[in-house]
Design a protein around this motif. Structure first.
Motif, PDB file in Angstrom:
ATOM      1  N   ASN A 210       0.848  -1.192   0.000  1.00  0.00           N
ATOM      2  CA  ASN A 210       0.000   0.000   0.000  1.00  0.00           C
ATOM      3  C   ASN A 210       0.880   1.238   0.000  1.00  0.00           C
ATOM      4  O   ASN A 210       1.755   1.404   0.869  1.00  0.00           O
ATOM      5  CB  ASN A 210      -0.909   0.018   1.225  1.00  0.00           C
ATOM      6  CG  ASN A 210      -1.882  -1.148   1.221  1.00  0.00           C
ATOM      7  OD1 ASN A 210      -2.223  -1.684   0.169  1.00  0.00           O
ATOM      8  ND2 ASN A 210      -2.333  -1.548   2.402  1.00  0.00           N
ATOM      9  N   VAL A 216      -2.171   0.696  -4.742  1.00  0.00           N
ATOM     10  CA  VAL A 216      -1.753  -0.602  -4.227  1.00  0.00           C
ATOM     11  C   VAL A 216      -0.977  -1.309  -5.326  1.00  0.00           C
ATOM     12  O   VAL A 216      -1.454  -1.428  -6.459  1.00  0.00           O
ATOM     13  CB  VAL A 216      -2.953  -1.463  -3.789  1.00  0.00           C
ATOM     14  CG1 VAL A 216      -2.471  -2.813  -3.246  1.00  0.00           C
ATOM     15  CG2 VAL A 216      -3.782  -0.736  -2.749  1.00  0.00           C
ATOM     16  N   SER A 264      -5.503   7.940   1.346  1.00  0.00           N
ATOM     17  CA  SER A 264      -5.507   6.799   2.262  1.00  0.00           C
ATOM     18  C   SER A 264      -6.264   7.116   3.532  1.00  0.00           C
ATOM     19  O   SER A 264      -7.016   6.295   4.061  1.00  0.00           O
ATOM     20  CB  SER A 264      -4.075   6.384   2.591  1.00  0.00           C
ATOM     21  OG  SER A 264      -3.383   7.462   3.194  1.00  0.00           O
TER      22      SER A 264
END
Length: 271
Positions: A210, A216, A264
């Motif tokens: 990540n 990703v 994120s």
């Protein structure tokens, strides 16, 4: 018709040397046996233009030496010692022409193969720079021999650093120092140590990485026959971020495409 000066330079030099040696010996002063000089010229001709030029130069050298050794004061024109010298020159000159000609051909073939190999490597390098999969090739000492454009972009790796053949551990530390990984700072060192151990062992088990910008990458390590490693970083963001709200999927993708480092946190809050 193209003039090939290399092909005629050896025979021309042999002929000129022979004529000068014969004329000086006949009309000026006694000239020592020119056989060593002929052999050097034959070697030069063979290395410069190949077997044919070397053999022609050797033939000229043998004929010229036969004229040079000819002695009008003897009935046969040659003494036994002269015939022995002539035979030795013939064997040496022909052998020299053959050896230098063959070595030149092998050298030319090796250079030709190297050029083709280099051209193929350049095309392959250009092709790998067009894909969105990060590719890193490591040698047996885990130094990077090739890093494609996608990997450089994913981890903000400058070209000068990528081209300096950095070791794998240096690439990991670069990612840590630039905040590329979506990991707490206290977990980064353990993560780097684990990744390094898996790479050295040649473990091919895929691992998802990540990134802090929300992307990703699926990391995979392939052991190569020469002891090196091929590392691939395949983008699988849309496959792994399955908890994204489908209503906002396009919004999330647009943010990831711009490399927004706050995505994120946004995703974690949505989860």
């Amino acid at each position: 018709m193209q003039f090939d000066w290399r092909a005629i330079s050896g025979p021309a030099l042999t002929t000129a040397t022979a004529l000068i040696a014969i004329l000086v010996d006949r009309y000026l002063i006694v000239v020592p046996n020119p056989a060593p000089l002929f052999v050097c010229i034959v070697a030069f001709a063979g290395s410069l233009s190949g077997l044919a030029s070397g053999m022609i130069s050797a033939a000229i050298a043998i004929v010229a030496s036969a004229v040079f050794f000819f002695d009008d004061s003897t009935p046969a024109g040659y003494e036994t010692a002269d015939l022995v010298r002539l035979l030795m020159l013939a064997l040496t000159a022909i052998g020299t022409a053959g050896i230098t000609g063959v070595l030149r051909k092998r050298l030319i073939d090796a250079f030709s193969w190297e050029r083709r190999h280099h051209a193929t490597a350049e095309r392959l390098s250009s092709a790998l720079d067009q894909v969105d999969i990060g590719i890193v090739l490591l040698d047996s000492d885990t130094r990077a021999e090739f890093i494609n454009r996608a990997f450089r972009d994913y981890f903000q790796l400058p070209d000068d650093k990528a081209d300096s053949r950095p070791p794998f551990i240096a690439l990991m530390y670069h990612g840590r120092d630039t905040g590329a990984y979506e990991l707490p700072e206290e977990e980064l060192n353990a993560f780097i140590a684990q990744r390094t151990d898996l790479m050295r062992s040649g473990d091919s088990t895929p691992i998802n990485i990540n990134l802090a910008d929300g992307q990703v990458l699926r990391f995979s390590c392939t052991a190569l026959p020469d002891g090196g490693r091929m590392l691939s970083y395949t983008p699988v963001t849309d496959l792994v971020r399955h908890t994204d709200d489908p209503v906002n999927a396009d919004y999330y993708r647009s943010l990831r495409g711009r490399g927004d480092r706050g995505i994120s946190r946004h995703l974690r809050a949505a989860e």
